[in-house]
Design a protein around this motif. Structure first.
Motif, PDB file in Angstrom:
ATOM      1  N   VAL A   1       0.842  -1.200   0.000  1.00  0.00           N
ATOM      2  CA  VAL A   1       0.000   0.000   0.000  1.00  0.00           C
ATOM      3  C   VAL A   1       0.877   1.250   0.000  1.00  0.00           C
ATOM      4  CG1 VAL A   1      -1.747   1.302   1.271  1.00  0.00           C
ATOM      5  CG2 VAL A   1      -1.904  -1.178   1.145  1.00  0.00           C
ATOM      6  N   PHE A   2       1.913   1.251   0.805  1.00  0.00           N
ATOM      7  CA  PHE A   2       2.813   2.400   0.858  1.00  0.00           C
ATOM      8  C   PHE A   2       3.505   2.629  -0.475  1.00  0.00           C
ATOM      9  CE2 PHE A   2       7.071   4.154   1.506  1.00  0.00           C
ATOM     10  CZ  PHE A   2       6.726   5.389   2.024  1.00  0.00           C
ATOM     11  N   LEU A   3       4.008   1.562  -1.088  1.00  0.00           N
ATOM     12  CA  LEU A   3       4.699   1.708  -2.364  1.00  0.00           C
ATOM     13  C   LEU A   3       3.759   2.194  -3.461  1.00  0.00           C
ATOM     14  CD1 LEU A   3       7.006  -1.434  -2.289  1.00  0.00           C
ATOM     15  CD2 LEU A   3       7.670   0.955  -1.990  1.00  0.00           C
ATOM     16  N   LEU A   4       2.539   1.690  -3.459  1.00  0.00           N
ATOM     17  CA  LEU A   4       1.564   2.174  -4.433  1.00  0.00           C
ATOM     18  C   LEU A   4       1.273   3.654  -4.209  1.00  0.00           C
ATOM     19  CD1 LEU A   4      -0.974  -0.779  -4.612  1.00  0.00           C
ATOM     20  CD2 LEU A   4       0.495   0.051  -6.450  1.00  0.00           C
ATOM     21  N   TRP A   5       1.135   4.044  -2.953  1.00  0.00           N
ATOM     22  CA  TRP A   5       0.879   5.449  -2.644  1.00  0.00           C
ATOM     23  C   TRP A   5       2.061   6.317  -3.062  1.00  0.00           C
ATOM     24  CZ3 TRP A   5       3.692   8.285   1.039  1.00  0.00           C
ATOM     25  CH2 TRP A   5       3.251   9.596   1.219  1.00  0.00           C
ATOM     26  N   TRP A   6       3.275   5.848  -2.766  1.00  0.00           N
ATOM     27  CA  TRP A   6       4.469   6.643  -3.029  1.00  0.00           C
ATOM     28  C   TRP A   6       4.683   6.857  -4.531  1.00  0.00           C
ATOM     29  CZ3 TRP A   6       7.469   9.536  -0.066  1.00  0.00           C
ATOM     30  CH2 TRP A   6       8.682   9.970  -0.571  1.00  0.00           C
ATOM     31  N   PHE A   7       4.575   5.778  -5.309  1.00  0.00           N
ATOM     32  CA  PHE A   7       4.886   5.871  -6.724  1.00  0.00           C
ATOM     33  C   PHE A   7       3.680   6.190  -7.611  1.00  0.00           C
ATOM     34  CE2 PHE A   7       8.381   3.200  -5.125  1.00  0.00           C
ATOM     35  CZ  PHE A   7       9.444   3.991  -5.531  1.00  0.00           C
TER      36      PHE A   7
END
Length: 72
Positions: A29-35
């Motif tokens: 979830v964090f990586l999707l949000w970040w990128f």
């Protein structure tokens, strides 16, 4: 048991968020949000607030097309 905006009510009457119910990995979830946060990929992945996710996606597309027009 009725659905609510942020989640649903469990048997004891306590509201739980959609993230807690689905047990999705926080790192993904964090990586999707970040990128891909601008296109609301994290919201689509969590399957929460689809109306907000679609609005974010449309705003991102409008902004991108406007920036492309200004460069040409």
């Amino acid at each position: 048991m009725g659905k609510k905006e942020a989640g649903y009510i469990c048997e004891r009457g306590q509201e739980r968020s959609g993230f807690q119910n689905k047990k999705k990995p926080k790192l993904i979830v964090f990586l999707l949000w970040w990128f891909l946060g601008g296109v609301a990929a994290h919201r689509f992945y969590l399957d929460e607030r689809k109306d907000c996710a679609v609005a974010m996606l449309l705003l991102c597309l409008v902004k991108t097309t406007d920036e492309v027009r200004n460069r040409v």
